[in-house]
Design an enzyme around this catalytic site. Structure first.
Site, PDB file in Angstrom:
ATOM      1  CG  PHE A  59      -0.260  -0.056   2.541  1.00 55.20           C
ATOM      2  CD1 PHE A  59       0.295   1.078   3.128  1.00 55.20           C
ATOM      3  CD2 PHE A  59      -0.172  -1.263   3.222  1.00 55.20           C
ATOM      4  CE1 PHE A  59       0.933   1.023   4.358  1.00 55.20           C
ATOM      5  CE2 PHE A  59       0.454  -1.334   4.469  1.00 55.20           C
ATOM      6  CZ  PHE A  59       1.012  -0.186   5.028  1.00 55.20           C
ATOM      7  CB  THR A  93      -6.299   1.374  10.890  1.00 54.22           C
ATOM      8  OG1 THR A  93      -5.303   1.488  11.910  1.00 54.22           O
ATOM      9  CG2 THR A  93      -5.737   1.882   9.579  1.00 54.22           C
ATOM     10  CG  ASN A 114      -6.977   6.187   8.113  1.00 45.61           C
ATOM     11  OD1 ASN A 114      -6.326   7.195   7.833  1.00 45.61           O
ATOM     12  ND2 ASN A 114      -6.412   5.105   8.615  1.00 45.61           N
ATOM     13  CG  HIS A 117      -0.127   9.342  11.373  1.00 45.47           C
ATOM     14  ND1 HIS A 117       0.321   8.078  11.077  1.00 45.47           N
ATOM     15  CD2 HIS A 117       0.810   9.880  12.208  1.00 45.47           C
ATOM     16  CE1 HIS A 117       1.481   7.873  11.696  1.00 45.47           C
ATOM     17  NE2 HIS A 117       1.791   8.960  12.378  1.00 45.47           N
TER      18      HIS A 117
END
Length: 141
Positions: A59, A93, A114, A117
């Site tokens: 990813f 997450t 999302n 962080h």
């Protein structure tokens, strides 16, 4: 309990939704103090350096592409058990697995977009804070 510092990044998806203030308010309501903050556009080089730990993961390219897709709001949070408190506020997450009322449950669209962080341990927090904020730019209050 100890006073800790942790890095928080409000990612491009949440910045684009204009929810930065709502997210910061959640940190403050939980007793965390913002002791350094700025809006910035990450360069590809900076995003690659910041997420270098994931370089070999499938990813990585998508993560870097996403993190340079728009501005981010980077901040240092300080408070009692700040690292765990921030992680609890963020939620899982994957927003589909995040508990109701967490930042990701409320503001994230996907496991990739999302919203936020947060540092995962004291050692990574120190490295991540130093990456974005030289000590001279951090002011406890």
């Amino acid at each position: 309990m100890s006073i800790e510092r942790t890095l928080s990044i409000i990612k491009p998806d949440a910045v684009a939704k204009n929810v930065v203030g709502q997210i910061v308010a959640r940190f403050e309501q939980a007793g965390l103090k913002v002791i350094a903050a700025r809006m910035q556009q990450l360069s590809r080089t900076d995003a690659e350096r910041f997420y270098a730990v994931h370089k070999e993961r499938p990813f990585f390219k998508d993560l870097v592409d996403f993190m340079v897709s728009g501005p981010v709001f980077v901040q240092v949070l300080e408070g009692e058990s700040a690292i765990q408190k921030n992680r609890d506020l963020m939620g899982a997450t994957d927003p589909k697995k995040a508990a109701p009322g967490t930042i990701r449950a409320d503001f994230a669209d996907s496991i990739d977009a999302n919203a936020v962080h947060g540092s995962d341990a004291p050692e990574t927090a120190a490295v991540e804070v130093a990456f974005f904020f030289p000590e001279i730019n951090i002011h406890s209050r």
